[in-house]
Design a protein around this motif. Sequence first.
Motif, PDB file in Angstrom:
ATOM      1  N   HIS A  32      -0.112   7.230  -2.288  1.00  0.00           N
ATOM      2  CA  HIS A  32       0.651   6.348  -1.414  1.00  0.00           C
ATOM      3  C   HIS A  32       2.144   6.433  -1.710  1.00  0.00           C
ATOM      4  N   ARG A  47       7.215  -2.385   0.370  1.00  0.00           N
ATOM      5  CA  ARG A  47       5.755  -2.452   0.496  1.00  0.00           C
ATOM      6  C   ARG A  47       5.171  -1.059   0.279  1.00  0.00           C
ATOM      7  N   SER A  50      -0.153   3.929   2.330  1.00  0.00           N
ATOM      8  CA  SER A  50      -0.876   5.153   2.010  1.00  0.00           C
ATOM      9  C   SER A  50      -0.389   6.298   2.863  1.00  0.00           C
ATOM     10  N   VAL A  64       0.722   2.144   9.969  1.00  0.00           N
ATOM     11  CA  VAL A  64       1.016   0.761   9.593  1.00  0.00           C
ATOM     12  C   VAL A  64       0.361  -0.199  10.577  1.00  0.00           C
ATOM     13  N   VAL A  67       0.934  -6.963  10.543  1.00  0.00           N
ATOM     14  CA  VAL A  67       0.396  -8.231  10.040  1.00  0.00           C
ATOM     15  C   VAL A  67       1.274  -9.316  10.661  1.00  0.00           C
ATOM     16  N   ASP A  69       3.403 -12.410  11.270  1.00  0.00           N
ATOM     17  CA  ASP A  69       4.198 -13.169  10.304  1.00  0.00           C
ATOM     18  C   ASP A  69       4.612 -12.353   9.089  1.00  0.00           C
ATOM     19  N   GLY A  70       4.285 -11.073   9.069  1.00  0.00           N
ATOM     20  CA  GLY A  70       4.664 -10.251   7.923  1.00  0.00           C
ATOM     21  C   GLY A  70       6.162  -9.976   7.926  1.00  0.00           C
ATOM     22  N   GLU A  71       6.667  -9.649   6.755  1.00  0.00           N
ATOM     23  CA  GLU A  71       8.088  -9.375   6.619  1.00  0.00           C
ATOM     24  C   GLU A  71       8.404  -7.919   7.005  1.00  0.00           C
ATOM     25  N   VAL A  72       7.576  -7.004   6.533  1.00  0.00           N
ATOM     26  CA  VAL A  72       7.883  -5.579   6.680  1.00  0.00           C
ATOM     27  C   VAL A  72       7.115  -4.920   7.823  1.00  0.00           C
ATOM     28  N   SER A  73       5.804  -5.176   7.927  1.00  0.00           N
ATOM     29  CA  SER A  73       5.001  -4.391   8.885  1.00  0.00           C
ATOM     30  C   SER A  73       5.433  -4.590  10.341  1.00  0.00           C
ATOM     31  N   PRO A  74       5.792  -5.800  10.813  1.00  0.00           N
ATOM     32  CA  PRO A  74       6.214  -5.908  12.222  1.00  0.00           C
ATOM     33  C   PRO A  74       7.501  -5.124  12.503  1.00  0.00           C
ATOM     34  N   SER A 113      -7.433  -0.777   8.080  1.00  0.00           N
ATOM     35  CA  SER A 113      -6.398   0.216   7.787  1.00  0.00           C
ATOM     36  C   SER A 113      -6.696   1.006   6.516  1.00  0.00           C
ATOM     37  N   PRO A 232      -2.585  -8.380  -0.070  1.00  0.00           N
ATOM     38  CA  PRO A 232      -1.188  -8.747  -0.329  1.00  0.00           C
ATOM     39  C   PRO A 232      -0.895  -8.683  -1.817  1.00  0.00           C
TER      40      PRO A 232
HETATM   41  C1  LIG Z   1      -1.659   0.904  -2.420  1.00  0.00           C
HETATM   42  C2  LIG Z   1      -1.480   0.202  -1.081  1.00  0.00           C
HETATM   43  C3  LIG Z   1      -1.552   0.967   0.085  1.00  0.00           C
HETATM   44  C4  LIG Z   1      -1.383   0.342   1.333  1.00  0.00           C
HETATM   45  N1  LIG Z   1      -1.490   1.120   2.450  1.00  0.00           N
HETATM   46  C5  LIG Z   1      -1.350   0.530   3.667  1.00  0.00           C
HETATM   47  C6  LIG Z   1      -1.493   1.333   4.867  1.00  0.00           C
HETATM   48  O1  LIG Z   1      -1.750   2.536   4.835  1.00  0.00           O
HETATM   49  N2  LIG Z   1      -1.329   0.691   6.067  1.00  0.00           N
HETATM   50  C7  LIG Z   1      -1.053  -0.658   6.152  1.00  0.00           C
HETATM   51  O2  LIG Z   1      -0.909  -1.164   7.281  1.00  0.00           O
HETATM   52  N3  LIG Z   1      -0.948  -1.416   5.035  1.00  0.00           N
HETATM   53  C8  LIG Z   1      -1.067  -0.852   3.800  1.00  0.00           C
HETATM   54  N4  LIG Z   1      -0.937  -1.629   2.675  1.00  0.00           N
HETATM   55  C9  LIG Z   1      -0.540  -3.051   2.827  1.00  0.00           C
HETATM   56  C10 LIG Z   1       1.002  -3.156   2.882  1.00  0.00           C
HETATM   57  O3  LIG Z   1       1.536  -2.805   1.604  1.00  0.00           O
HETATM   58  C11 LIG Z   1       1.508  -4.581   3.205  1.00  0.00           C
HETATM   59  O4  LIG Z   1       0.855  -5.506   2.359  1.00  0.00           O
HETATM   60  C12 LIG Z   1       1.264  -4.975   4.654  1.00  0.00           C
HETATM   61  O5  LIG Z   1       1.921  -4.057   5.541  1.00  0.00           O
HETATM   62  C13 LIG Z   1       1.822  -6.400   4.926  1.00  0.00           C
HETATM   63  O6  LIG Z   1       3.204  -6.437   4.627  1.00  0.00           O
HETATM   64  P1  LIG Z   1       4.160  -7.463   5.385  1.00  0.00           P
HETATM   65  O7  LIG Z   1       5.488  -7.418   4.716  1.00  0.00           O
HETATM   66  O8  LIG Z   1       4.118  -7.226   6.853  1.00  0.00           O
HETATM   67  O9  LIG Z   1       3.472  -8.879   5.151  1.00  0.00           O
HETATM   68  P2  LIG Z   1       3.929  -9.986   4.061  1.00  0.00           P
HETATM   69  O10 LIG Z   1       5.237 -10.580   4.475  1.00  0.00           O
HETATM   70  O11 LIG Z   1       3.836  -9.378   2.705  1.00  0.00           O
HETATM   71  O12 LIG Z   1       2.764 -11.035   4.211  1.00  0.00           O
HETATM   72  C14 LIG Z   1       2.640 -11.885   5.379  1.00  0.00           C
HETATM   73  C15 LIG Z   1       1.318 -12.643   5.360  1.00  0.00           C
HETATM   74  O13 LIG Z   1       0.241 -11.704   5.542  1.00  0.00           O
HETATM   75  C16 LIG Z   1      -0.596 -11.669   4.396  1.00  0.00           C
HETATM   76  N5  LIG Z   1      -0.847 -10.255   4.112  1.00  0.00           N
HETATM   77  C17 LIG Z   1      -0.048  -9.418   3.406  1.00  0.00           C
HETATM   78  N6  LIG Z   1      -0.585  -8.196   3.335  1.00  0.00           N
HETATM   79  C18 LIG Z   1      -1.732  -8.236   4.029  1.00  0.00           C
HETATM   80  C19 LIG Z   1      -2.715  -7.294   4.299  1.00  0.00           C
HETATM   81  N7  LIG Z   1      -2.649  -6.018   3.854  1.00  0.00           N
HETATM   82  N8  LIG Z   1      -3.764  -7.689   5.048  1.00  0.00           N
HETATM   83  C20 LIG Z   1      -3.851  -8.944   5.506  1.00  0.00           C
HETATM   84  N9  LIG Z   1      -2.954  -9.910   5.253  1.00  0.00           N
HETATM   85  C21 LIG Z   1      -1.906  -9.561   4.520  1.00  0.00           C
HETATM   86  C22 LIG Z   1       0.188 -12.334   3.280  1.00  0.00           C
HETATM   87  O14 LIG Z   1      -0.659 -12.973   2.344  1.00  0.00           O
HETATM   88  C23 LIG Z   1       1.035 -13.326   4.019  1.00  0.00           C
HETATM   89  O15 LIG Z   1       0.300 -14.499   4.287  1.00  0.00           O
HETATM   90  C24 LIG Z   1      -1.124  -1.052   1.416  1.00  0.00           C
HETATM   91  C25 LIG Z   1      -1.064  -1.791   0.241  1.00  0.00           C
HETATM   92  C26 LIG Z   1      -1.245  -1.190  -0.988  1.00  0.00           C
HETATM   93  C27 LIG Z   1      -1.174  -2.034  -2.233  1.00  0.00           C
END
Ligand SMILES: Cc1cc2nc3c(=O)[nH]c(=O)nc-3n(C[C@H](O)[C@H](O)[C@H](O)COP(=O)(O)OP(=O)(O)OC[C@H]3O[C@@H](n4cnc5c(N)ncnc54)[C@H](O)[C@@H]3O)c2cc1C
Length: 234
Positions: A32, A47, A50, A64, A67, A69-74, A113, A232
């Motif tokens: 990753h 974040r 993979s 990606v 998620v 309300d996520g910080e990074v994925s949207p 995912s 998370p």
């Molecule tokens: C080794 C590794 C590999 C990963 N590979 C991928 C990948 O290939 N594709 C991918 O889309 N993501 C992957 N993830 C998850 C990714 O790192 C983030 O956690 C995800 O994108 C959410 O980030 P965010 O900033 O949008 O949400 P945040 O702002 O971190 O969280 C927002 C809310 O969503 C919840 N949340 C956070 N992460 C997740 C999750 N994964 N599932 C459900 N709820 C969650 C939190 O608890 C919080 O309530 C991987 C994680 C790890 C540790």
Amino acid sequence: MARLAEVRVETPSARTLVLDVPGWPGNLAGQHTDVRLTAEDGYTAQRSYSLGSSGDGERIELTVQRVEDGEVSPYLTDVFAVGDPVEVRGPIGGWFVWRPSDPAPVLLVAGGSGIVPLMAMIRARRAAGAKTPFRLLYSVRSPAELYYADELRGAALSGVEVSYVYTRSAPDGAARAPGRIGVADVNTGGWPASFEPACFVCGPTGFVEAVSDMLLALGHDPRRVKTERFGPTG
Ligand SMILES: Cc1cc2nc3c(=O)[nH]c(=O)nc-3n(C[C@H](O)[C@H](O)[C@H](O)COP(=O)(O)OP(=O)(O)OC[C@H]3O[C@@H](n4cnc5c(N)ncnc54)[C@H](O)[C@@H]3O)c2cc1C
């Protein structure tokens, strides 16, 4: 600094990001990256994602899932545009990897995912022209949530046995009613423990823990069950 070269729509809420990363050293299937965003005021968020790709070359692929309300994925799925820069660190991880030179049968179990690094393994098998017996058990909510749907149909033709577990809604004629993955699914969609397969399980933390327990209950050696949790962090 990496740059976004291309975007592919996988599902209504998931995007495959193709990035050009100057100086990328290449990577193994299963590794990753860490992606870091920096705002104008200097605030940063990082974040892990993979790699769906492997091998040499300076072009990599991530997929990606947004998620809410996520910080990074949207940002990555909805705002990040072709030509935009981003910081990418890696490749990271040396345990959850598959090498085409390993002859043992392979069982891949994906939740949502969690398919991303497992797809890298299927692609690495194809790229190497390997005949290693592969089975993929892929759990998703509904057919619309499947990543890489066409490519997986092609993989089935090239000798990767694929079975699907739909948790919320299944297509007409599906072999099983919608519901969470169970030991019967792992038993039928997997390999017998006596074949000593290399097992790779990836997805949300609860999914990974449940499937690992099922594999151990079916007699698989814990040393051959490798896991990657997407839950998370923190
Ligand atoms: C080794 C590794 C590999 C990963 N590979 C991928 C990948 O290939 N594709 C991918 O889309 N993501 C992957 N993830 C998850 C990714 O790192 C983030 O956690 C995800 O994108 C959410 O980030 P965010 O900033 O949008 O949400 P945040 O702002 O971190 O969280 C927002 C809310 O969503 C919840 N949340 C956070 N992460 C997740 C999750 N994964 N599932 C459900 N709820 C969650 C939190 O608890 C919080 O309530 C991987 C994680 C790890 C540790």
